[in-house]
Design a protein around this motif. Structure first.
Motif, PDB file in Angstrom:
ATOM      1  N   SER A  24       3.663 -77.337  -3.585  1.00  0.00           N
ATOM      2  CA  SER A  24       3.310 -75.954  -3.914  1.00  0.00           C
ATOM      3  C   SER A  24       3.844 -74.949  -2.905  1.00  0.00           C
ATOM      4  O   SER A  24       3.848 -73.743  -3.177  1.00  0.00           O
ATOM      5  CB  SER A  24       1.783 -75.812  -4.009  1.00  0.00           C
ATOM      6  OG  SER A  24       1.259 -76.620  -5.038  1.00  0.00           O
ATOM      7  N   SER A  25       4.278 -75.421  -1.747  1.00  0.00           N
ATOM      8  CA  SER A  25       4.733 -74.502  -0.695  1.00  0.00           C
ATOM      9  C   SER A  25       6.238 -74.536  -0.462  1.00  0.00           C
ATOM     10  O   SER A  25       6.769 -73.660   0.231  1.00  0.00           O
ATOM     11  CB  SER A  25       4.030 -74.841   0.628  1.00  0.00           C
ATOM     12  OG  SER A  25       4.494 -76.073   1.152  1.00  0.00           O
ATOM     13  N   CYS A  26       6.935 -75.539  -1.011  1.00  0.00           N
ATOM     14  CA  CYS A  26       8.316 -75.762  -0.563  1.00  0.00           C
ATOM     15  C   CYS A  26       9.376 -75.306  -1.550  1.00  0.00           C
ATOM     16  O   CYS A  26      10.555 -75.643  -1.383  1.00  0.00           O
ATOM     17  CB  CYS A  26       8.521 -77.245  -0.226  1.00  0.00           C
ATOM     18  SG  CYS A  26       8.447 -78.353  -1.638  1.00  0.00           S
ATOM     19  N   GLY A  27       9.003 -74.537  -2.561  1.00  0.00           N
ATOM     20  CA  GLY A  27      10.003 -74.108  -3.550  1.00  0.00           C
ATOM     21  C   GLY A  27      10.642 -72.775  -3.216  1.00  0.00           C
ATOM     22  O   GLY A  27      10.800 -71.907  -4.098  1.00  0.00           O
ATOM     23  N   GLY A  28      11.032 -72.593  -1.966  1.00  0.00           N
ATOM     24  CA  GLY A  28      11.631 -71.319  -1.560  1.00  0.00           C
ATOM     25  C   GLY A  28      12.906 -70.976  -2.302  1.00  0.00           C
ATOM     26  O   GLY A  28      13.240 -69.797  -2.477  1.00  0.00           O
ATOM     27  N   SER A  29      13.636 -71.978  -2.770  1.00  0.00           N
ATOM     28  CA  SER A  29      14.885 -71.703  -3.485  1.00  0.00           C
ATOM     29  C   SER A  29      14.639 -70.936  -4.782  1.00  0.00           C
ATOM     30  O   SER A  29      15.513 -70.212  -5.265  1.00  0.00           O
ATOM     31  CB  SER A  29      15.618 -73.019  -3.794  1.00  0.00           C
ATOM     32  OG  SER A  29      14.849 -73.852  -4.639  1.00  0.00           O
ATOM     33  N   TYR A  30      13.420 -71.070  -5.349  1.00  0.00           N
ATOM     34  CA  TYR A  30      13.111 -70.366  -6.593  1.00  0.00           C
ATOM     35  C   TYR A  30      12.764 -68.903  -6.363  1.00  0.00           C
ATOM     36  O   TYR A  30      12.625 -68.150  -7.321  1.00  0.00           O
ATOM     37  CB  TYR A  30      11.955 -71.070  -7.313  1.00  0.00           C
ATOM     38  CG  TYR A  30      12.265 -72.498  -7.679  1.00  0.00           C
ATOM     39  CD1 TYR A  30      13.319 -72.808  -8.533  1.00  0.00           C
ATOM     40  CD2 TYR A  30      11.537 -73.552  -7.146  1.00  0.00           C
ATOM     41  CE1 TYR A  30      13.631 -74.115  -8.855  1.00  0.00           C
ATOM     42  CE2 TYR A  30      11.836 -74.870  -7.458  1.00  0.00           C
ATOM     43  CZ  TYR A  30      12.880 -75.147  -8.305  1.00  0.00           C
ATOM     44  OH  TYR A  30      13.186 -76.440  -8.613  1.00  0.00           O
ATOM     45  N   ALA A  31      12.597 -68.509  -5.107  1.00  0.00           N
ATOM     46  CA  ALA A  31      12.317 -67.106  -4.788  1.00  0.00           C
ATOM     47  C   ALA A  31      13.586 -66.358  -4.404  1.00  0.00           C
ATOM     48  O   ALA A  31      13.526 -65.217  -3.939  1.00  0.00           O
ATOM     49  CB  ALA A  31      11.299 -67.022  -3.644  1.00  0.00           C
ATOM     50  N   PHE A  32      14.748 -66.974  -4.614  1.00  0.00           N
ATOM     51  CA  PHE A  32      16.019 -66.356  -4.231  1.00  0.00           C
ATOM     52  C   PHE A  32      16.202 -64.995  -4.879  1.00  0.00           C
ATOM     53  O   PHE A  32      16.752 -64.068  -4.265  1.00  0.00           O
ATOM     54  CB  PHE A  32      17.175 -67.289  -4.610  1.00  0.00           C
ATOM     55  CG  PHE A  32      18.534 -66.751  -4.268  1.00  0.00           C
ATOM     56  CD1 PHE A  32      19.001 -66.786  -2.965  1.00  0.00           C
ATOM     57  CD2 PHE A  32      19.359 -66.220  -5.249  1.00  0.00           C
ATOM     58  CE1 PHE A  32      20.257 -66.294  -2.640  1.00  0.00           C
ATOM     59  CE2 PHE A  32      20.621 -65.728  -4.944  1.00  0.00           C
ATOM     60  CZ  PHE A  32      21.076 -65.759  -3.635  1.00  0.00           C
ATOM     61  N   GLY A  33      15.746 -64.854  -6.133  1.00  0.00           N
ATOM     62  CA  GLY A  33      15.905 -63.582  -6.833  1.00  0.00           C
ATOM     63  C   GLY A  33      15.193 -62.429  -6.162  1.00  0.00           C
ATOM     64  O   GLY A  33      15.553 -61.269  -6.376  1.00  0.00           O
ATOM     65  N   ILE A  34      14.183 -62.721  -5.315  1.00  0.00           N
ATOM     66  CA  ILE A  34      13.455 -61.657  -4.630  1.00  0.00           C
ATOM     67  C   ILE A  34      14.206 -61.186  -3.397  1.00  0.00           C
ATOM     68  O   ILE A  34      14.313 -59.989  -3.133  1.00  0.00           O
ATOM     69  CB  ILE A  34      12.045 -62.139  -4.234  1.00  0.00           C
ATOM     70  CG1 ILE A  34      11.251 -62.560  -5.479  1.00  0.00           C
ATOM     71  CG2 ILE A  34      11.294 -61.044  -3.479  1.00  0.00           C
ATOM     72  CD1 ILE A  34      11.008 -61.450  -6.457  1.00  0.00           C
ATOM     73  N   TYR A  35      14.736 -62.135  -2.610  1.00  0.00           N
ATOM     74  CA  TYR A  35      15.390 -61.707  -1.369  1.00  0.00           C
ATOM     75  C   TYR A  35      16.909 -61.606  -1.491  1.00  0.00           C
ATOM     76  O   TYR A  35      17.579 -61.190  -0.537  1.00  0.00           O
ATOM     77  CB  TYR A  35      15.008 -62.614  -0.196  1.00  0.00           C
ATOM     78  CG  TYR A  35      15.448 -64.058  -0.284  1.00  0.00           C
ATOM     79  CD1 TYR A  35      16.733 -64.451   0.086  1.00  0.00           C
ATOM     80  CD2 TYR A  35      14.576 -65.055  -0.707  1.00  0.00           C
ATOM     81  CE1 TYR A  35      17.136 -65.777   0.031  1.00  0.00           C
ATOM     82  CE2 TYR A  35      14.963 -66.387  -0.761  1.00  0.00           C
ATOM     83  CZ  TYR A  35      16.236 -66.735  -0.395  1.00  0.00           C
ATOM     84  OH  TYR A  35      16.635 -68.046  -0.453  1.00  0.00           O
ATOM     85  N   SER A  36      17.483 -61.967  -2.640  1.00  0.00           N
ATOM     86  CA  SER A  36      18.938 -61.860  -2.785  1.00  0.00           C
ATOM     87  C   SER A  36      19.454 -60.422  -2.667  1.00  0.00           C
ATOM     88  O   SER A  36      20.532 -60.212  -2.091  1.00  0.00           O
ATOM     89  CB  SER A  36      19.395 -62.478  -4.115  1.00  0.00           C
ATOM     90  OG  SER A  36      18.842 -61.800  -5.220  1.00  0.00           O
ATOM     91  N   PRO A  37      18.721 -59.377  -3.156  1.00  0.00           N
ATOM     92  CA  PRO A  37      19.231 -58.011  -2.966  1.00  0.00           C
ATOM     93  C   PRO A  37      19.387 -57.605  -1.501  1.00  0.00           C
ATOM     94  O   PRO A  37      20.375 -56.983  -1.113  1.00  0.00           O
ATOM     95  CB  PRO A  37      18.183 -57.149  -3.694  1.00  0.00           C
ATOM     96  CG  PRO A  37      17.600 -58.047  -4.718  1.00  0.00           C
ATOM     97  CD  PRO A  37      17.553 -59.396  -4.057  1.00  0.00           C
TER      98      PRO A  37
END
Length: 529
Positions: A24-37
């Motif tokens: 539940s804590s290690c899926g940082g790759s799925y948050a790429f759309g938030i920090y990609s800008p």
């Protein structure tokens, strides 16, 4: 923690609960759309360069051969509790997670000189590569602990990993109110590392005494994990809808996140109730090791009778391996291409920053539903109706093709509908592929083989993200006199018609795998019955 079995000893249920929290804590790759800008603006990237960096994220998050080999090595060598075991795989993942995301954060905030694209790609690769170590340790351990319910436990572990993106985004919005994407990168460096270090010693393989084994109780407890995950997904979905419609004060965000933590703690009750009802070993020396003969016996009593245990080289010499690989290139590759560009797609269609953030979070929820649903439904269909699991891969690919057509169409709200279809189908492939790997090639080298097949995901992502989406987007932007941004339905229309064609081809490949394995699955089921 000691009393609940989350430090030393414990049971396979405490191992499952600890694995759920790590996933539940290690899926940082799925948050790429938030920090990609902020990554794009701080490093002055165009879309093709950003897509190139994102491909290294995809390679890192999916090329898990090293994690599979490490898991096999530490499990096959009969280690003592202090010298080896699945915790070593988690430790390697935690180290990579911190190093990769922390140096990326330093580059984005300007604490270190702006790195070349190749160096930033390396940071991204290391950060995402940690995910394969967490995932391999948790998934393979769960399959070994629950061999009779392989599809279900893979779906649970993969499902929580898919849902982790939405959970991480919810925490980010609670702490920073969508206003500090660079802080999200720092959070991704610290949070998964801390949780993994705290719980990694609880994730181990356990031998359960046949005297205490109760299949009905085991199924009910696994169903409890499924229900908890579905409640969390529904809770997050409701939060996203409400937060998109209303502006809430900060205390409401904090309270809603506390509610999420309370739901996530539910697996503790399952582990506590199961602690005294099953006879398990408290010593790692007595745990079930990958090379123990009990593994073969338990697999034969499971859903599928494995005819031969193959290593990765033997598996690669079979046509079934390559049919599964190619179908994953088409399905997983196009799914990654979508999530990598979801912010830019939303921007081109005129969605606000808040709406784009909501879509990234919703993608995690659809991804989760696909993972959890495909594992559970395919288990039932296989055992009760004799439907081979590759059939569900084929069905997911044809549905994914329809989702890509909807994204390309450009009608109002198309992105919500299209990404829902694509996200569910993408998630289902991540649940089905490891289970099919176990059934066709055996459990002994499962971690290495399914991580080798997972390389299909970044291969497809590179071709479709960089060579198709990035190239066509930049060409359309330059034709309109813009340097790095494109607005309108035409920015991604041709790209997504191409992706729809690719996934339709993947459907035909998966259909071929289904036809080839029908007899195998039928014979295996007869052996079980």
């Amino acid at each position: 923690m000691e009393g609940l079995g989350l430090s030393r000893g414990g049971s396979k249920w405490t191992a499952a609960a600890a694995s759920v929290w790590i996933q539940s804590s290690c899926g940082g790759s799925y948050a790429f759309g938030i920090y990609s800008p902020v990554l794009k603006s701080s490093q002055s990237y165009d879309q093709s360069t950003l897509d190139t960096v994102s491909v290294f994220k995809d390679i890192g998050a999916n090329a898990g051969i090293l994690s599979g080999l490490l898991y096999s090595a530490v499990s096959n060598s009969r280690p003592s509790p202090r010298r080896g075991g699945p915790w070593l795989v988690h430790l390697a993942g935690a180290a990579q997670c911190f190093v990769g995301y922390f140096f990326m954060y330093l580059a984005v905030v300007g604490a270190i000189p702006r790195p070349p694209v190749a160096v930033m790609s390396l940071f991204m690769f290391i950060a995402a590569h940690s995910q394969t170590f967490f995932n391999t340790a948790n998934v393979v351990t769960a399959v070994l602990n629950f061999p009779d319910y392989g599809g279900t436990v893979v779906g649970i572990m993969k499902g929580f990993l898919g849902l982790s993106g939405a959970m991480l985004i919810q925490l980010y919005q609670t702490l920073f109110n969508n206003n500090n994407p660079s802080a999200l990168i720092l959070m991704l460096a610290l949070l998964p590392t801390a949780i993994t270090l705290a719980l990694m010693c609880s994730v181990k393989v356990h031998r359960t005494s046949a005297t205490y084994t109760n299949d009905d109780d085991e199924k009910k407890r696994l169903n409890t994990f499924l229900i908890v995950s579905m409640v969390i997904a529904t809770y997050l979905l409701c939060l996203r809808i409400l937060e998109g419609a209303f502006v809430f004060p900060r205390w409401v965000h904090i309270l809603s996140f506390v509610g999420l933590l309370a739901l996530l703690s539910s697996p503790l009750s399952v582990a506590t109730k199961a602690q005294g009802s099953e006879g398990t070993s408290s010593s790692y020396a007595e745990t079930l090791l990958l090379n123990d003969s009990n593994i073969a016996n338990r697999v034969k009593r499971g859903n599928v009778v494995v005819v031969e245990e193959m290593n990765v080289l033997k598996a690669m010499c079979t046509l079934n391996f390559w049919l599964l690989f190619v179908s994953m290139v088409c399905g997983m590759g196009s799914g990654l291409a979508t999530v990598n560009n979801i912010s830019q797609i939303g921007e081109s269609f005129g969605y606000t920053a808040s709406q784009r953030s909501t879509m990234v979070s919703l993608w995690s929820i659809w991804n989760f539903l696909g993972r959890i649903g495909a594992g559970y439904v395919s288990d039932i269909a296989l055992l009760k109706r004799g439907w081979p699991r590759p059939l569900f891969v084929a069905l997911s690919l044809v549905a994914m093709s329809a989702g890509h057509v909807i994204i390309a169409s450009g009608f109002p709200g198309n992105l919500y509908v299209g990404t829902m279809l694509a996200g569910i189908c993408y998630g289902s492939q991540w649940s089905l592929m490891p289970t099919i790997t176990k059934e066709i090639f055996g459990v002994l080298h499962m971690g290495t083989i399914f991580n080798t097949i997972a390389i299909a995901s970044p291969v497809g992502s590179y071709v479709l993200s960089v060579r198709v989406i990035g190239y066509l987007y930049d060409r359309e932007a330059s034709s309109r006199g813009h340097e790095s941004s494109c607005f309108g339905t035409r920015c991604f229309m041709l790209s997504y018609f191409i992706l729809a064609s690719v996934t339709l081809f993947g459907f035909l490949v998966a259909l071929s795998l289904f036809i080839r394995t029908r007899r195998f699955y039928s014979q295996a089921l007869l052996g079980v019955r």
